[in-house]
Scaffold this motif. Sequence first.
Motif, PDB file in Angstrom:
ATOM      1  N   UNK A 178       0.733  -1.668   0.217  1.00  0.00           N
ATOM      2  CA  UNK A 178       0.198  -0.384  -0.150  1.00  0.00           C
ATOM      3  C   UNK A 178       1.065   1.034  -0.044  1.00  0.00           C
ATOM      4  N   UNK A 179       1.745   1.070   1.206  1.00  0.00           N
ATOM      5  CA  UNK A 179       2.168   2.357   0.833  1.00  0.00           C
ATOM      6  C   UNK A 179       3.716   2.322  -0.397  1.00  0.00           C
ATOM      7  N   UNK A 180       3.794   1.831  -1.489  1.00  0.00           N
ATOM      8  CA  UNK A 180       4.536   1.725  -2.500  1.00  0.00           C
ATOM      9  C   UNK A 180       3.838   2.364  -3.306  1.00  0.00           C
ATOM     10  N   UNK A 181       1.998   2.007  -3.724  1.00  0.00           N
ATOM     11  CA  UNK A 181       0.988   2.536  -4.213  1.00  0.00           C
ATOM     12  C   UNK A 181       0.862   3.637  -4.445  1.00  0.00           C
ATOM     13  N   UNK A 182       0.379   4.416  -2.892  1.00  0.00           N
ATOM     14  CA  UNK A 182       0.188   5.594  -1.678  1.00  0.00           C
ATOM     15  C   UNK A 182       1.602   7.022  -3.061  1.00  0.00           C
ATOM     16  N   UNK A 183       2.608   6.256  -2.841  1.00  0.00           N
ATOM     17  CA  UNK A 183       3.500   6.545  -2.914  1.00  0.00           C
ATOM     18  C   UNK A 183       3.432   6.777  -4.537  1.00  0.00           C
ATOM     19  N   UNK A 184       3.277   5.783  -5.447  1.00  0.00           N
ATOM     20  CA  UNK A 184       3.149   5.967  -7.053  1.00  0.00           C
ATOM     21  C   UNK A 184       1.927   6.628  -7.087  1.00  0.00           C
ATOM     22  N   UNK A 185       1.531   7.118  -6.094  1.00  0.00           N
ATOM     23  CA  UNK A 185      -0.283   7.877  -6.961  1.00  0.00           C
ATOM     24  C   UNK A 185      -1.152   7.750  -7.296  1.00  0.00           C
ATOM     25  N   UNK A 186      -1.393   5.920  -6.310  1.00  0.00           N
ATOM     26  CA  UNK A 186      -2.147   5.244  -6.220  1.00  0.00           C
ATOM     27  C   UNK A 186      -3.005   5.495  -5.251  1.00  0.00           C
ATOM     28  N   UNK A 187      -4.122   4.353  -5.200  1.00  0.00           N
ATOM     29  CA  UNK A 187      -5.813   5.116  -4.209  1.00  0.00           C
ATOM     30  C   UNK A 187      -5.422   3.533  -4.108  1.00  0.00           C
TER      31      UNK A 187
END
Length: 220
Positions: free
Chosen positions: A110-119
């Motif tokens: 989740x942290x990697x997805x959010x850092x990449x701009x995803x929800x």
Amino acid sequence: MLLADDHGAIRAGLGLILGNAEGIEVIGEAADGATAVRQARAFKPDAVLVDVRMPGTEGATAAHEVIAEGLAEVLVLTTFDLDEYVHAALRAGEAGFLLKSVEAPRLIEAVKLVAAGEGVLAPQVTRKLITAFAQSAEKPATMPAGDLAGREREVLACLGAGLANAGIGARLRIGETAVKTHVSRVLAKLVLRSRVQVTILAQETGVPVSDGRTVLRAKP
């Protein structure tokens, strides 16, 4: 990555999990919302992991400031029994919501997805998020969505299905760069701040098309 939680033991645990994960660097910690905002301004992290309830400046307030200033993406950790915090978080436009009981691999992802701009939405809380958004949204239940192009409507449907960029690209047979462009356009045309908000809206509404004009209407 910046960690914000008022419990030192929880921060230490999160730091251990995330600090040892490949591709994630923990650059700061905060025990309250005000400190989290100051550190976000100073360190410019890709993402901030925020406990929704902290002393002083609460997590939802801190998240709103971080997002309003464009400092970082925000991922909220919550026990999810506090509707008033949920409402504030939705209005702020957080990039994700996870329960504190989340397993380490899911937290790292989740942290990697959010850092990449995803929800990111924890499956256990999706329905309550939808209800909270429907009750607290500043927009009416029926609203013009702007002239969404055919591909943008397809992307909106994929967001409603909870797909990340890679999944959207695979389903629509387009590259992730194109996916990001379409997602940005959908957000702009719906006048929403985050993928989480557009995902909730897509799940709660239908997207009929009439005379070339797209309108979102609440489901009966």
